[in-house]
Design an enzyme around this catalytic site. Sequence first.
Site, short mmCIF file in Angstrom:
data_model
loop_
_atom_site.label_atom_id
_atom_site.label_comp_id
_atom_site.label_asym_id
_atom_site.label_seq_id
_atom_site.Cartn_x
_atom_site.Cartn_y
_atom_site.Cartn_z
N CYS A 1 0.81 -1.22 0.00
CA CYS A 1 0.12 -0.02 -0.07
C CYS A 1 0.99 1.21 -0.21
CB CYS A 1 -0.71 -0.01 1.40
SG CYS A 1 -1.44 1.39 1.57
N1 LIG Z 1 -7.22 -1.34 2.02
C1 LIG Z 1 -6.88 -0.22 1.39
O1 LIG Z 1 -5.94 0.54 2.15
C2 LIG Z 1 -6.84 0.02 0.10
C3 LIG Z 1 -7.02 -0.94 -1.04
N2 LIG Z 1 -7.27 -0.69 -2.26
C4 LIG Z 1 -7.66 -1.58 -3.24
O2 LIG Z 1 -7.39 -1.25 -4.44
C5 LIG Z 1 -8.50 -1.68 -5.45
C6 LIG Z 1 -9.16 -0.49 -6.11
O3 LIG Z 1 -9.76 0.42 -5.01
P1 LIG Z 1 -10.57 1.41 -5.80
O4 LIG Z 1 -9.68 2.54 -6.34
O5 LIG Z 1 -11.53 1.90 -4.70
O6 LIG Z 1 -11.83 0.81 -6.76
P2 LIG Z 1 -12.17 1.15 -8.21
O7 LIG Z 1 -10.82 1.71 -9.12
O8 LIG Z 1 -12.90 0.01 -8.60
O9 LIG Z 1 -13.06 2.37 -7.72
C7 LIG Z 1 -14.30 2.07 -7.48
C8 LIG Z 1 -15.05 3.58 -7.60
O10 LIG Z 1 -14.95 4.41 -6.48
C9 LIG Z 1 -14.23 5.61 -6.81
N3 LIG Z 1 -13.31 5.91 -6.18
C10 LIG Z 1 -12.39 5.36 -5.44
N4 LIG Z 1 -11.43 6.00 -4.70
C11 LIG Z 1 -12.37 7.03 -4.20
C12 LIG Z 1 -12.38 8.03 -3.31
N5 LIG Z 1 -11.04 8.16 -2.42
N6 LIG Z 1 -13.24 9.14 -3.39
C13 LIG Z 1 -14.14 9.03 -4.16
N7 LIG Z 1 -14.42 7.93 -5.11
C14 LIG Z 1 -13.35 7.17 -5.17
C15 LIG Z 1 -13.63 5.47 -8.25
O11 LIG Z 1 -13.80 6.56 -9.07
P3 LIG Z 1 -12.42 7.34 -9.56
O12 LIG Z 1 -11.27 6.37 -9.65
O13 LIG Z 1 -12.60 8.31 -10.63
O14 LIG Z 1 -12.21 8.25 -8.36
C16 LIG Z 1 -14.62 4.39 -8.88
O15 LIG Z 1 -15.50 5.17 -9.48
C17 LIG Z 1 -9.43 -2.41 -4.32
O16 LIG Z 1 -9.28 -3.65 -4.63
C18 LIG Z 1 -9.27 -1.92 -3.00
O17 LIG Z 1 -9.21 -2.77 -2.21
C19 LIG Z 1 -6.97 0.47 -2.70
C20 LIG Z 1 -6.49 1.47 -1.90
C21 LIG Z 1 -6.62 1.54 -0.39
N1 LIG Z 2 -3.40 1.17 -0.23
C1 LIG Z 2 -3.60 -0.15 -0.93
N2 LIG Z 2 -3.89 -1.23 -0.30
C2 LIG Z 2 -4.04 -2.37 -0.89
C3 LIG Z 2 -3.66 -2.48 -2.42
N3 LIG Z 2 -3.82 -3.67 -2.65
C4 LIG Z 2 -4.43 -4.40 -1.60
N4 LIG Z 2 -4.44 -3.49 -0.52
C5 LIG Z 2 -4.90 -3.88 0.76
O1 LIG Z 2 -3.90 -4.41 1.51
C6 LIG Z 2 -4.28 -5.53 2.21
C7 LIG Z 2 -3.13 -6.51 2.21
O2 LIG Z 2 -2.16 -6.30 3.31
P1 LIG Z 2 -1.00 -7.15 3.81
O3 LIG Z 2 -0.31 -6.34 4.67
O4 LIG Z 2 -1.67 -8.34 4.37
O5 LIG Z 2 -0.03 -7.31 2.36
C8 LIG Z 2 -5.53 -6.21 1.28
O6 LIG Z 2 -6.26 -7.05 1.93
C9 LIG Z 2 -5.75 -4.71 0.81
O7 LIG Z 2 -6.93 -4.59 1.73
C10 LIG Z 2 -3.26 -1.20 -3.03
O8 LIG Z 2 -2.94 -1.19 -4.22
N5 LIG Z 2 -3.41 -0.17 -2.13
#
Ligand SMILES: NC(=O)C1=CN([C@@H]2O[C@H](COP(=O)(O)OP(=O)(O)OC[C@H]3O[C@@H](n4cnc5c(N)ncnc54)[C@H](OP(=O)(O)O)[C@@H]3O)[C@@H](O)[C@H]2O)C=CC1
Ligand SMILES: Nc1nc2c(ncn2[C@@H]2O[C@H](COP(=O)(O)O)[C@@H](O)[C@H]2O)c(=O)[nH]1
Length: 327
Positions: free
Chosen positions: A175
Amino acid sequence: MENVFDYEDIQLIPAKCIVNSRSECDTSVTFGKHTFKLPVVPANMQTIIDEKIAIYLAENNYFYIMHRFEPEKRSAFIKDMASRNLISSISVGVKEEEYSFVEELTKENLIPDYITIDIAHGHSNAVINMIKHIKKHLPETFVIAGNVGTPEAVRELEHAGADATKVGIGPGKVCITKIKTGFGTGGWQLAALRWCAKAATKPIIADGGIRTHGDIAKSVRFGAYMVMIGSLFAGHEESPGETIEKDGKLYKEYFGSASEFQKGEKKNVEGKKMIVEHKGSLQDTLVEMEQDLQSSISYAGGNKLEAIRTVDYVVVKNSIFNGDKVY
Ligand SMILES: NC(=O)C1=CN([C@@H]2O[C@H](COP(=O)(O)OP(=O)(O)OC[C@H]3O[C@@H](n4cnc5c(N)ncnc54)[C@H](OP(=O)(O)O)[C@@H]3O)[C@@H](O)[C@H]2O)C=CC1
Ligand SMILES: Nc1nc2c(ncn2[C@@H]2O[C@H](COP(=O)(O)O)[C@@H](O)[C@H]2O)c(=O)[nH]1
């Protein structure tokens, strides 16, 4: 906000042992309508799980969540799991086409046992609307919603109909959200879990930041019913992705779901790609996790997972490894 700490800062305090062997300790957990061998689920990421691993996990009574990055395969996957009499557990996003996908499942009478709404910033109307949509069209399906990092978010998603919420924004190994945005639970994930668990009336999944098997026990102590793990499951023989040889050593790749590599474009990138050492078989890791957790239960003075939930603990501020490498 008081008492901010992370996994590194906590040690659980042993209580008098009541078993004669660690093998007497039961690590199983009931989550939704099913009981699983461990309170652990491999992350729903493309370098962590594929169809073959999902089948292995389900056949052996481990919980799994299939990733959402090959959306066209999901209906066939649910059918295949049903034909094998195995649980089906898939992920969805929140874009328009996902609404139609849920409706199609209803029309085809394909009812997944579990659906996870997999979004970076889960405290949003987009997720609330998707929870409602799934509950309207697939009322029997157990809905996991996330990711969140505050009690307000847990309450709102539960109120919208989520059966469980997933806590963790930014603590993951691949992340970069914390660096790119300045937000998240990175560095205080365990405290955030505790904060959220106090507000929750339904199960919580702790997601991200697990670096050792002891962190699973700590997650349970601070309120998790399931623990989602990426990096510790990356790099196995069975893990999706190529094996890479470098200076005579074997590695496999592990990339974030929001990495440029996963997205295929440099837009809103919040994840990175890394290589991890090749670890041998997934089964060996699962067995070791179970044994370590059985040991945790024995130290908690019980013979079931529940014993861990009430043990005492101390805050030892970043000192438990005394500068040693973890392994
Ligand atoms: N657990 C974590 O800390 C994190 C996990 N991830 C992982 O990365 C993958 C992609 O995630 P994600 O970008 O949400 O999915 P998507 O790329 O599928 O985005 C989903 C929708 O939500 C919108 N969106 C995403 N982030 C935001 C935001 N911060 N505010 C408003 N709208 C938002 C996007 O629009 P637009 O792209 O135009 O904004 C899109 O329409 C997932 O698998 C997720 O679990 C990603 C970051 C953090
Ligand atoms: N900020 C982001 N978080 C992400 C992304 N892809 C996955 N994830 C999150 O990490 C955990 C796994 O964490 P780990 O410490 O066990 O390796 C996963 O379940 C998601 O919630 C990303 O691209 N950006």
